[in-house]
Design a protein around this motif. Structure first.
Motif, PDB file in Angstrom:
ATOM      1  N   GLY A  23       0.475   6.792  -0.786  1.00  0.00           N
ATOM      2  CA  GLY A  23      -0.176   5.700  -0.066  1.00  0.00           C
ATOM      3  C   GLY A  23      -1.443   5.351  -0.825  1.00  0.00           C
ATOM      4  N   PHE A  24      -1.815   4.079  -0.838  1.00  0.00           N
ATOM      5  CA  PHE A  24      -2.965   3.678  -1.642  1.00  0.00           C
ATOM      6  C   PHE A  24      -3.565   2.388  -1.103  1.00  0.00           C
ATOM      7  CE2 PHE A  24       0.884   1.876  -3.423  1.00  0.00           C
ATOM      8  CZ  PHE A  24       0.545   0.553  -3.649  1.00  0.00           C
ATOM      9  N   VAL A  25      -4.715   2.028  -1.631  1.00  0.00           N
ATOM     10  CA  VAL A  25      -5.287   0.704  -1.390  1.00  0.00           C
ATOM     11  C   VAL A  25      -5.625   0.109  -2.755  1.00  0.00           C
ATOM     12  CG1 VAL A  25      -6.214   1.127   0.914  1.00  0.00           C
ATOM     13  CG2 VAL A  25      -7.601   1.683  -1.081  1.00  0.00           C
ATOM     14  N   TRP A  67       1.441  12.202   6.244  1.00  0.00           N
ATOM     15  CA  TRP A  67       0.638  13.138   5.452  1.00  0.00           C
ATOM     16  C   TRP A  67      -0.200  14.048   6.345  1.00  0.00           C
ATOM     17  CZ3 TRP A  67      -4.870  12.953   4.795  1.00  0.00           C
ATOM     18  CH2 TRP A  67      -5.349  13.933   3.926  1.00  0.00           C
ATOM     19  N   LEU A  68      -0.793  13.474   7.389  1.00  0.00           N
ATOM     20  CA  LEU A  68      -1.613  14.273   8.304  1.00  0.00           C
ATOM     21  C   LEU A  68      -0.780  15.356   8.992  1.00  0.00           C
ATOM     22  CD1 LEU A  68      -3.771  11.435   9.907  1.00  0.00           C
ATOM     23  CD2 LEU A  68      -4.626  13.332   8.514  1.00  0.00           C
ATOM     24  N   ILE A 118      -5.736   6.229  -4.513  1.00  0.00           N
ATOM     25  CA  ILE A 118      -4.778   7.057  -3.787  1.00  0.00           C
ATOM     26  C   ILE A 118      -5.407   7.590  -2.505  1.00  0.00           C
ATOM     27  CG2 ILE A 118      -3.476   9.222  -3.855  1.00  0.00           C
ATOM     28  CD1 ILE A 118      -2.180   7.112  -5.439  1.00  0.00           C
ATOM     29  N   LEU A 119      -4.653   7.560  -1.411  1.00  0.00           N
ATOM     30  CA  LEU A 119      -5.107   8.105  -0.137  1.00  0.00           C
ATOM     31  C   LEU A 119      -4.271   9.338   0.210  1.00  0.00           C
ATOM     32  CD1 LEU A 119      -5.494   4.806   1.916  1.00  0.00           C
ATOM     33  CD2 LEU A 119      -7.204   5.992   0.535  1.00  0.00           C
ATOM     34  N   GLY A 120      -4.931  10.366   0.721  1.00  0.00           N
ATOM     35  CA  GLY A 120      -4.197  11.593   1.023  1.00  0.00           C
ATOM     36  C   GLY A 120      -3.719  12.254  -0.259  1.00  0.00           C
ATOM     37  N   GLU A 121      -2.547  12.843  -0.199  1.00  0.00           N
ATOM     38  CA  GLU A 121      -1.925  13.498  -1.348  1.00  0.00           C
ATOM     39  C   GLU A 121      -0.481  13.022  -1.478  1.00  0.00           C
ATOM     40  OE1 GLU A 121      -3.348  15.514  -3.454  1.00  0.00           O
ATOM     41  OE2 GLU A 121      -5.266  15.799  -2.421  1.00  0.00           O
ATOM     42  N   ASN A 145       0.791  -1.227   0.000  1.00  0.00           N
ATOM     43  CA  ASN A 145       0.000   0.000   0.000  1.00  0.00           C
ATOM     44  C   ASN A 145       0.834   1.293   0.000  1.00  0.00           C
ATOM     45  OD1 ASN A 145       0.908   0.085   2.681  1.00  0.00           O
ATOM     46  ND2 ASN A 145      -0.921  -0.956   3.415  1.00  0.00           N
ATOM     47  N   GLN A 146       2.127   1.178  -0.223  1.00  0.00           N
ATOM     48  CA  GLN A 146       2.970   2.371  -0.298  1.00  0.00           C
ATOM     49  C   GLN A 146       3.938   2.242  -1.479  1.00  0.00           C
ATOM     50  OE1 GLN A 146       4.300   4.338   3.487  1.00  0.00           O
ATOM     51  NE2 GLN A 146       3.759   2.375   4.402  1.00  0.00           N
TER      52      GLN A 146
END
Length: 442
Positions: free
Chosen positions: A115-117, A316-317, A86-89, A11-12
């Motif tokens: 980051g992704f799923v 990312w957060l 894609i998750l986040g940016e 996932n990365q």
């Protein structure tokens, strides 16, 4: 231009973008010519300054702007072509020396972390088990509610001597140390044995007791102490009576009925009891629905078994909220964020796969329901309905339209969960309010 993807885990990954002069120079030259036509430089007529001078003054900034624009457009286009979500940016990878010679360098290399799923696999069939809860309003709950209402709307008096269920106003003081607090002590919230110390007292009477005789929930619920105060509550205490308050239960008459449900809504004790039951059942039906949906979310989250890129999302957060949150803040709140994100991914997947969509009319109706619930006890009635469109419009426009998006998400979630309940093996289970409270405490 060359774009390459390097997956580090499930996932990365990192994305590398290589730009050569042919990728950016035509756009930079065009922008320089445009600047030259408009530039006002001392010693030259407008638009007549040499292109070399314009390049010397604005060349680097134009180059940086154009390359950033190319990077953003290319990265977004590349990610849209991928099958994963894609998750986040994307996060730019900062090189150790972080040095780019914008004046002489012709080729540029950039790297981003993502980051992704991957695809979500979630079969909705009778192999998935769920429970639909229904809270039963029984006579015990109805009687307790009526007793509370009779007490709440009863007449208050200040008797000379205390009795069971009175509330005593006074000063609590530790025998050692400086702790002292003035408070109202409802005897109904003390154990029968301990409350006996406070019965038969008159004004200025002093009660002596040991901290060990008081249960922790009694310290908080009856004495109103904070967690910090409870931790320090040790040794001997005194309670000095300043006043005694007693509430005489209200009578079940028309005046009482009108206070609870409004004028002429009910006109007899039988109608009053039926109305209390109806109101309670309506309230607990909503609670049952919410609880059922939350439990179903847990079932679906467990079945989907999504693996989030936790390390990436935490980074990312922090970077997306730079200066507003710390690593400790993110670590503390991340489990809640991860749960919400996982459910959002699952809900969107089910909605897309089954053409489930929140319509504008659904958003309007749900907003109306929310407003009616908020004003249920206000007695506005017809006046509220006459102004409903204004209330709805003002709410949905609030927070720069975010309220509308939140309500739309809520509607979609409800539709998704209703769809899920039709597809899985759902067992209906009737529970008492006490059993419901036990489930909440788990």
């Amino acid at each position: 231009m060359e774009i390459t993807l390097d997956k580090h885990s499930a996932n990365q990954a990192s994305i590398k973008i290589t730009l050569n002069e042919a990728d950016y120079q035509p756009k930079v030259d065009a922008k320089l010519k445009d600047y030259a036509k408009k530039a006002v430089i001392k010693g030259f007529r407008p638009g007549k300054a040499p292109i070399s001078m314009v390049k010397g003054m604005y060349g680097v900034s134009i180059l940086v702007d154009e390359i950033n624009a190319i990077l953003g457009e290319s990265l977004n286009s590349y990610l849209k072509e991928q099958t994963f979500r894609i998750l986040g940016e994307p996060l730019p990878v900062e090189k150790e020396n972080n040095s780019i010679d914008w004046k002489t360098q012709k080729g540029f290399d950039f790297e981003y972390k993502i980051g992704f799923v991957e695809s979500i696999n979630l079969a909705l069939d009778n192999k998935t088990k769920g429970v639909k809860y229904a809270i039963k309003v029984d006579d015990k709950l109805i009687n307790e509610t009526i007793d509370n209402l009779k007490s709440q709307y009863g007449n208050s008096t200040n008797p000379e001597v205390s009795e069971a269920n009175d509330t005593i106003y006074g000063d609590l003081k530790a025998a050692e140390g400086e702790f002292e607090k003035t408070l109202s002590l409802p005897l109904s919230k003390l154990s029968k044995k301990f409350s006996g110390k406070f019965i038969g007292l008159s004004k200025d009477a002093v009660v002596e007791f040991e901290a060990k005789d008081v249960k922790k929930d009694e310290w908080s619920e009856a004495f109103g102490l904070t967690d910090e105060e409870i931790e320090e509550a040790k040794g001997a205490f005194t309670f000095t009576v300043k006043n005694i308050n007693r509430t005489e239960a209200a009578e079940l008459n028309q005046e009482f009925f009108d206070k609870i449900f409004g004028p002429e809504t009910v006109s007899s004790e039988e109608e009053f009891i039926a109305k209390v039951k109806e109101t309670l059942q309506s309230s607990y039906d909503r609670e049952s629905k919410v609880f059922t949906e939350e439990e179903l979310k847990k079932v679906l989250i467990e079945k989907a078994n999504l693996e989030l890129p936790d390390a990436f999302l935490k980074e990312w957060l922090i970077r997306a909220n730079e200066g507003k949150v710390t690593e400790a803040d993110v670590e503390k709140e991340y489990p809640i964020y991860a749960k919400q994100l996982t459910w959002s991914l699952i809900s969107n997947h089910i909605a897309k796969e089954n053409s489930i969509q929140a319509e504008h009319a659904d958003v309007i109706e749900k907003t109306k329901e929310m407003i009616r619930e908020q004003f249920a006890s206000s007695g506005l009635g017809a006046q509220l309905e006459a102004s409903m469109d204004i209330f709805v419009d003002n709410y949905l426009k609030g927070k720069e339209g975010q309220n509308y998006m939140n309500m739309m998400t809520s509607v979609q979630n409800e539709k998704v969960l209703a769809f899920v309940q039709e597809k899985i093996d759902l067992t209906e289970k009737e529970i008492s309010i006490d059993e419901f409270k036990e489930l909440l405490d788990k």
